[in-house]
Design a protein around this motif. Structure first.
Motif, PDB file in Angstrom:
ATOM      1  N   SER A  96       0.858  -1.180   0.000  1.00  0.00           N
ATOM      2  CA  SER A  96       0.000   0.000   0.000  1.00  0.00           C
ATOM      3  C   SER A  96       0.899   1.237   0.000  1.00  0.00           C
ATOM      4  N   ILE A  97       0.470   2.274  -0.739  1.00  0.00           N
ATOM      5  CA  ILE A  97       1.226   3.516  -0.834  1.00  0.00           C
ATOM      6  C   ILE A  97       0.266   4.675  -0.593  1.00  0.00           C
ATOM      7  N   PHE A  98       0.623   5.544   0.349  1.00  0.00           N
ATOM      8  CA  PHE A  98      -0.214   6.691   0.697  1.00  0.00           C
ATOM      9  C   PHE A  98       0.599   7.974   0.504  1.00  0.00           C
ATOM     10  N   GLN A  99      -0.024   8.988  -0.099  1.00  0.00           N
ATOM     11  CA  GLN A  99       0.659  10.252  -0.307  1.00  0.00           C
ATOM     12  C   GLN A  99       0.436  11.168   0.893  1.00  0.00           C
ATOM     13  N   LEU A 100       1.520  11.795   1.360  1.00  0.00           N
ATOM     14  CA  LEU A 100       1.481  12.727   2.484  1.00  0.00           C
ATOM     15  C   LEU A 100       1.638  14.165   1.997  1.00  0.00           C
ATOM     16  N   ASP A 101       1.204  15.101   2.829  1.00  0.00           N
ATOM     17  CA  ASP A 101       1.362  16.513   2.487  1.00  0.00           C
ATOM     18  C   ASP A 101       2.677  17.099   2.988  1.00  0.00           C
ATOM     19  N   LYS A 102       3.451  16.295   3.752  1.00  0.00           N
ATOM     20  CA  LYS A 102       4.729  16.768   4.279  1.00  0.00           C
ATOM     21  C   LYS A 102       5.738  15.627   4.307  1.00  0.00           C
ATOM     22  N   VAL A 103       6.993  15.998   4.419  1.00  0.00           N
ATOM     23  CA  VAL A 103       8.060  15.022   4.625  1.00  0.00           C
ATOM     24  C   VAL A 103       8.115  14.678   6.104  1.00  0.00           C
ATOM     25  N   LEU A 104       8.240  13.380   6.423  1.00  0.00           N
ATOM     26  CA  LEU A 104       8.345  12.956   7.819  1.00  0.00           C
ATOM     27  C   LEU A 104       9.762  13.197   8.321  1.00  0.00           C
ATOM     28  N   LEU A 105       9.882  13.791   9.506  1.00  0.00           N
ATOM     29  CA  LEU A 105      11.189  14.146  10.057  1.00  0.00           C
ATOM     30  C   LEU A 105      11.431  13.389  11.357  1.00  0.00           C
ATOM     31  N   PRO A 106      12.341  12.426  11.370  1.00  0.00           N
ATOM     32  CA  PRO A 106      12.647  11.689  12.605  1.00  0.00           C
ATOM     33  C   PRO A 106      13.552  12.505  13.515  1.00  0.00           C
ATOM     34  N   SER A 107      13.337  12.378  14.811  1.00  0.00           N
ATOM     35  CA  SER A 107      14.165  13.115  15.766  1.00  0.00           C
ATOM     36  C   SER A 107      15.598  12.607  15.771  1.00  0.00           C
ATOM     37  N   GLU A 108      15.823  11.392  15.254  1.00  0.00           N
ATOM     38  CA  GLU A 108      17.192  10.863  15.183  1.00  0.00           C
ATOM     39  C   GLU A 108      18.046  11.632  14.174  1.00  0.00           C
ATOM     40  N   LEU A 109      17.398  12.332  13.250  1.00  0.00           N
ATOM     41  CA  LEU A 109      18.142  13.054  12.225  1.00  0.00           C
ATOM     42  C   LEU A 109      17.975  14.568  12.290  1.00  0.00           C
ATOM     43  N   PHE A 110      16.869  15.025  12.888  1.00  0.00           N
ATOM     44  CA  PHE A 110      16.576  16.456  12.871  1.00  0.00           C
ATOM     45  C   PHE A 110      16.262  16.958  14.268  1.00  0.00           C
ATOM     46  N   LYS A 111      16.590  18.214  14.504  1.00  0.00           N
ATOM     47  CA  LYS A 111      16.299  18.845  15.781  1.00  0.00           C
ATOM     48  C   LYS A 111      14.924  19.484  15.741  1.00  0.00           C
ATOM     49  N   SER A 112      14.231  19.405  16.870  1.00  0.00           N
ATOM     50  CA  SER A 112      12.934  20.065  16.974  1.00  0.00           C
ATOM     51  C   SER A 112      13.139  21.536  17.250  1.00  0.00           C
ATOM     52  N   ASN A 113      12.405  22.397  16.562  1.00  0.00           N
ATOM     53  CA  ASN A 113      12.516  23.850  16.747  1.00  0.00           C
ATOM     54  C   ASN A 113      11.521  24.287  17.812  1.00  0.00           C
ATOM     55  N   LEU A 114      11.806  23.913  19.047  1.00  0.00           N
ATOM     56  CA  LEU A 114      10.903  24.257  20.138  1.00  0.00           C
ATOM     57  C   LEU A 114      11.148  25.704  20.567  1.00  0.00           C
ATOM     58  N   ALA A 115      10.090  26.442  20.784  1.00  0.00           N
ATOM     59  CA  ALA A 115      10.216  27.832  21.213  1.00  0.00           C
ATOM     60  C   ALA A 115      10.824  27.887  22.602  1.00  0.00           C
ATOM     61  N   PRO A 116      11.820  28.790  22.845  1.00  0.00           N
ATOM     62  CA  PRO A 116      12.430  28.879  24.176  1.00  0.00           C
ATOM     63  C   PRO A 116      11.426  29.370  25.198  1.00  0.00           C
ATOM     64  N   THR A 117      11.604  28.920  26.425  1.00  0.00           N
ATOM     65  CA  THR A 117      10.716  29.367  27.503  1.00  0.00           C
ATOM     66  C   THR A 117      10.946  30.839  27.782  1.00  0.00           C
ATOM     67  N   PRO A 118       9.898  31.679  27.746  1.00  0.00           N
ATOM     68  CA  PRO A 118      10.102  33.127  27.958  1.00  0.00           C
ATOM     69  C   PRO A 118      10.578  33.409  29.376  1.00  0.00           C
ATOM     70  N   ALA A 119      11.428  34.438  29.490  1.00  0.00           N
ATOM     71  CA  ALA A 119      11.926  34.824  30.815  1.00  0.00           C
ATOM     72  C   ALA A 119      10.777  35.399  31.626  1.00  0.00           C
ATOM     73  N   PRO A 120      10.791  35.211  32.961  1.00  0.00           N
ATOM     74  CA  PRO A 120       9.708  35.750  33.793  1.00  0.00           C
ATOM     75  C   PRO A 120       9.679  37.275  33.737  1.00  0.00           C
ATOM     76  N   SER A 121       8.471  37.826  33.730  1.00  0.00           N
ATOM     77  CA  SER A 121       8.321  39.289  33.699  1.00  0.00           C
ATOM     78  C   SER A 121       8.841  39.888  35.000  1.00  0.00           C
ATOM     79  N   PRO A 122       9.480  41.068  34.929  1.00  0.00           N
ATOM     80  CA  PRO A 122       9.985  41.693  36.166  1.00  0.00           C
ATOM     81  C   PRO A 122       8.843  42.132  37.063  1.00  0.00           C
ATOM     82  N   ALA A 123       9.107  42.145  38.353  1.00  0.00           N
ATOM     83  CA  ALA A 123       8.095  42.617  39.311  1.00  0.00           C
ATOM     84  C   ALA A 123       7.784  44.071  39.021  1.00  0.00           C
ATOM     85  N   PRO A 124       6.588  44.546  39.418  1.00  0.00           N
ATOM     86  CA  PRO A 124       6.213  45.952  39.142  1.00  0.00           C
ATOM     87  C   PRO A 124       7.231  46.945  39.667  1.00  0.00           C
TER      88      PRO A 124
END
Length: 408
Positions: A316-344
């Motif tokens: 069976s062959i199925f067409q996808l809308d994207k290329v599959l990216l394994p974590s073994e070969l590619f890094k995830s572009n995770l958004a960095p955790t924002p720094a805490p806002s300063p106190a008033p």
């Protein structure tokens, strides 16, 4: 004493964690050990019936010796008819010597691969098994059940309760199975891929060793997730930046070594191995329903099946809308955790200086979500090679626990 119980419990847990052995049984390898079945074995391969047998989970193969096969070949049947006759000798149930001699009420009816093919008219694809006098067991096609076509000779090999190979005395006579039939044909993977929207993927396969991996798995069952030509074209600069092993692993990541229809994928959500899976290099993906859609998820990207390109067991062959990216070969572009806002209070006292043109420098280019994990220097995860031996780490765990048990 409690320490002994604890150690025993750990040992039992380690046994449970041992990797399970595969249930796959390759019928031609089994029969190759018995020269008296060489002709029968040859025609299992020649008619492409062997792969169908290997894909089954619970079967009984009724093998006949070379002399019995000579009587079949003397009829000069077409190769398609020979396949139908032999498929009548593959029961879709498990029968070893003990079960044959203990059939309830003395008779049993078993379906065969010939029956499941859809080409067997009426009940001609069933085999009737009967306990006879003197401890003998008779077998006959259902459409000729009034006579005993063959008798059970001996058990050849058995793997309860998946595969049983038994010898019977003669080939089953069956006008329905012996009727002229089209010759069996092998699935052309390249032609199937090139049919609709997967020509670029077929070209990428042909340029790497992954093509042979795909072709060698077609007979035993293969499900291919092919990125559409547009999706693959835009990805090619990143693909070309991979090592040779990385390219092979990425392509093999787009196929599962089992046949699944679209409806089968909808009903089998969860993690799955791919052709790239090799020991510690998991290269796994997740099949998941999303309403009526089926998505293929990796730790980095989620792709949707947009069409069925080809579906005829075992491929069976199925067409996808994207290329599959394994974590073994590619890094995830995770958004960095924002720094805490300063106190008033801090915000009131700390005023940011105005930016000047002298202080401005252009931002560093952001790494794409699918950039190679370590580039062309050859990260270990990129260096995938096919056919690596499984790593039975569990045995080391058991040995360590057993040694600890002896010290208590």
């Amino acid at each position: 004493m409690q320490l002994h119980y604890a150690a025993a419990a750990l040992l039992s847990l380690a046994l449970l964690l041992l990797p399970s052995t595969t249930n796959a049984q390759y019928i031609t390898r089994i029969l190759a050990k018995y020269p008296e079945f060489s002709t029968f074995n040859h025609y299992l391969t020649d008619t492409l019936l062997a792969p169908e047998i290997n894909r089954r989970k619970t079967i009984t193969v009724c093998a006949v010796d070379n002399a019995a096969m000579d009587s079949l070949l003397s009829k000069q049947l077409t190769s398609g008819a020979i396949k139908n006759v032999l498929s009548l000798h593959v029961l879709l149930d498990y029968f070893d010597a003990k079960k044959l001699h203990q059939i309830t009420n003395g008779t049993a009816l078993a379906a065969t691969i010939f029956q499941s093919s859809g080409t067997a008219p009426g009940s001609s694809g069933f085999v009737q098994i009967t306990n006879l006098k003197g401890g003998k067991v008779g077998l006959s096609p259902q459409d000729d059940a009034n006579t005993t076509a063959a008798t059970f000779v001996k058990s050849v090999e058995a793997a309860p309760y998946n595969l049983s190979v038994i010898q019977i005395s003669a080939v089953f006579p069956s006008p329905a199975a012996e009727a002229p039939a089209p010759a069996p044909t092998e699935v052309n993977l390249t032609a199937a891929l090139s049919a609709r929207g997967c020509k670029s993927f077929a070209g990428a396969l042909a340029a790497t060793a992954a093509e042979e991996t795909f072709k060698s798995n077609v007979e035993s069952g293969l499900s291919v997730f092919c990125p559409g030509d547009g999706a693959l074209k835009s990805f090619m600069p990143k693909f070309n930046n991979l090592t040779a092993d990385g390219k092979q692993s990425l392509l093999e990541y787009h196929a599962m070594p089992v046949y699944e229809s679209l409806s089968g994928l909808r009903s089998s959500n969860g993690a799955a191995n791919t052709l790239a899976t090799d020991g510690a290099k998991r290269f796994s993906l997740t099949v998941q329903n999303d309403g009526n859609d089926v998505t293929i998820k990796t730790p980095i990207v989620t792709a949707k099946i947009v069409s069925t390109v080809f579906d005829k067991e075992p491929l069976s062959i199925f067409q996808l809308d994207k290329v599959l990216l394994p974590s073994e070969l590619f890094k995830s572009n995770l958004a960095p955790t924002p720094a805490p806002s300063p106190a008033p209070e801090e915000a009131n006292h700390a005023k940011a200086p105005k930016a000047s043109s002298r202080d401005y420098s252009p931002p560093a280019p952001a790494g794409p979500a699918d950039s190679p994990a370590d580039g062309p220097d050859g990260d270990e995860a990129d260096q995938h090679s096919n056919g690596g031996a499984p790593r039975f780490v569990g045995f080391g765990v058991i040995f360590s626990l057993w040694f600890a048990l002896l010290q208590l």
